[in-house]
Write an enzyme that holds these catalytic residues in place. Sequence first.
Site, PDB file in Angstrom:
ATOM      1  N   CYS A   1      -3.100  11.195   3.785  1.00  0.00           N
ATOM      2  CA  CYS A   1      -3.417  10.286   2.664  1.00  0.00           C
ATOM      3  C   CYS A   1      -3.270  11.004   1.344  1.00  0.00           C
ATOM      4  CB  CYS A   1      -4.868   9.809   2.728  1.00  0.00           C
ATOM      5  SG  CYS A   1      -5.300   8.924   4.198  1.00  0.00           S
TER       6      CYS A   1
ATOM      7  N   GLU B   1       0.824  -1.218   0.000  1.00  0.00           N
ATOM      8  CA  GLU B   1       0.000   0.000   0.000  1.00  0.00           C
ATOM      9  C   GLU B   1       0.857   1.266   0.000  1.00  0.00           C
ATOM     10  OE1 GLU B   1      -3.738  -0.013   0.399  1.00  0.00           O
ATOM     11  OE2 GLU B   1      -3.523  -2.071  -0.282  1.00  0.00           O
TER      12      GLU B   1
ATOM     13  N   HIS C   1      -4.635   1.560   7.346  1.00  0.00           N
ATOM     14  CA  HIS C   1      -3.241   1.871   6.995  1.00  0.00           C
ATOM     15  C   HIS C   1      -2.552   2.389   8.254  1.00  0.00           C
ATOM     16  CE1 HIS C   1      -4.517   2.750   2.586  1.00  0.00           C
ATOM     17  NE2 HIS C   1      -3.910   1.589   2.621  1.00  0.00           N
TER      18      HIS C   1
HETATM   19  O1  SUG Z   1      -7.860   2.838   0.115  1.00  0.00           O
HETATM   20  N1  SUG Z   1     -10.680   4.921   0.193  1.00  0.00           N
HETATM   21  C1  SUG Z   1      -9.247   4.776   0.289  1.00  0.00           C
HETATM   22  C2  SUG Z   1      -8.695   5.725   1.324  1.00  0.00           C
HETATM   23  C3  SUG Z   1      -7.178   5.709   1.329  1.00  0.00           C
HETATM   24  C4  SUG Z   1      -6.610   6.508   2.441  1.00  0.00           C
HETATM   25  N2  SUG Z   1      -5.202   6.498   2.363  1.00  0.00           N
HETATM   26  C5  SUG Z   1      -4.338   6.437   3.392  1.00  0.00           C
HETATM   27  N3  SUG Z   1      -4.712   6.140   4.627  1.00  0.00           N
HETATM   28  N4  SUG Z   1      -3.087   6.620   3.143  1.00  0.00           N
HETATM   29  C6  SUG Z   1      -8.852   3.327   0.639  1.00  0.00           C
HETATM   30  O2  SUG Z   1      -9.557   2.724   1.455  1.00  0.00           O
HETATM   31  C7  SUG Z   1     -12.885   4.592  -0.803  1.00  0.00           C
HETATM   32  C8  SUG Z   1     -13.521   4.674  -2.151  1.00  0.00           C
HETATM   33  C9  SUG Z   1     -15.006   4.478  -2.113  1.00  0.00           C
HETATM   34  O3  SUG Z   1     -15.531   3.801  -1.228  1.00  0.00           O
HETATM   35  O4  SUG Z   1     -15.704   5.014  -3.024  1.00  0.00           O
HETATM   36  C10 SUG Z   1     -11.378   4.410  -0.824  1.00  0.00           C
HETATM   37  O5  SUG Z   1     -10.848   3.817  -1.743  1.00  0.00           O
END
Ligand code: SUG
Length: 451
Positions: free
Chosen positions: A375, A174, A254
Amino acid sequence: MSAYEVNFDGLVGLTHNYAGLSFGNVASTSNKNAIANPKQAALQGLDKMKALADLGFKQGVLPPQQRPCVKTLRSLGFSGNDANVLQQAAKTAPHLLAAVGSASSMWVANAATVSPSSDTANHKVHFTVANLNNKFHRAIEAPTTSNALQAIFANQQHFEHHAALPQQSIWGDEGAANHNRLCSEHGASGVEVFVYGCQKYGVQADAKYVEPTKYPARQTKEASQAVARLHQLDDNKTVFVQQNPDVIDQGVFHNDVISVSNGNVLFHHQQAFLNQAQAFNEIHHKLENLGAQFMPIEVPTAKVSVEDAVKTYLFNSQLLTKPDGNMLIVVPEESKNNPRVWHYLNELIQSGGPINEVRVFNLRESMCNGGGPACLRLRVVLNQAELDATNPQAMLTDSNYTALTAWVNSHYRDRLSEADLADPQLLIENYTALDELTKIMSLGSIYSFQS
Ligand code: SUG
């Protein structure tokens, strides 16, 4: 050698919507079917970038991806012209249309893992694109992410790019969201800390091995080790630590939802890591060998619960070193709105420690999908020669900010639901806007629709 930490923020894409795609990410699943405002989301992101650039921090931009990704739908058997492909998918497999329509590439902390040249054996900056293997809507980001990073960091004398690890769960990676770096100052050699959620090999015989039971652990130890090898890191300056499985099961999908590093500081929750004391001891010694003093700042559960950390994204903050050496913490509005977290933050900045200022940003559109300030950014430490070799149009200057804001205002919708992803007009809007963006940012042809 002195160096800058440059924060490259992901520009929110035109299809930003709430499809509830990320099991284990509480915000994503609980906002499923909400109506999104892509224009506001993109402007909120640009406002943060501009405010930090105005404070003197070096700020860059990473482009969004072409969505819905019709190419992926075609590879899954949908055919006809683009409009037919979208309509068929909407009718027979709406979950697939939602996946290929997500604007999730905005969370660029997941785009790649980056090691500065002061840590790598060949003294180049290394990038490994994350395969984001745990979620289909994110696993399709890797090829375009590679193109974008190579268009921005093109100089082979300074930059080395690695493709995403194999798309198989053993290699679940990730990116920088599970990677911290500790050092005396950005340009100095540092200790890279890889945080993994599970291990695939060699644990069957280990009675002490634990992993989450409710939600997936997205990052594997094997993937972290492979990235460290690719980046030619020194074992004496690398630490691998397992994230606490209990917090993954409470929505910490994460590591950057429960800890953040900057310089010699690791700002983290009491429950962030498994075998925390042992891991900190290792970091302490490895950092000491580099002449630096490890400074963990631990937030106790009694002051901020894991639930509050997940709701407010206190740890998904940016810690930035100011010219006077003190640190600024950048938090989302949700942290200010929670009395316990806001009380803690005020205590923290008055404590006499290195973090002495807090700034609050409205990132509500991204937050509702589980993406906070950290993020939205990928940290790239660059010395002056490397910065000079970086595509200047990817840096947020005043004129670029004006151009990007105008671009968002002329191309983005202010209302989008999952059902709108089937609209062929939305696809045309994407292609038109992204084609123009590649010119604003001098990226060349990074999208498949351009070839
Ligand atoms: O991978 N959300 C992302 C959020 C990522 C956050 N990044 C970090 N913590 N670095 C994920 O879960 C949601 C999309 C949706 O539900 O439409 C999403 O992909």
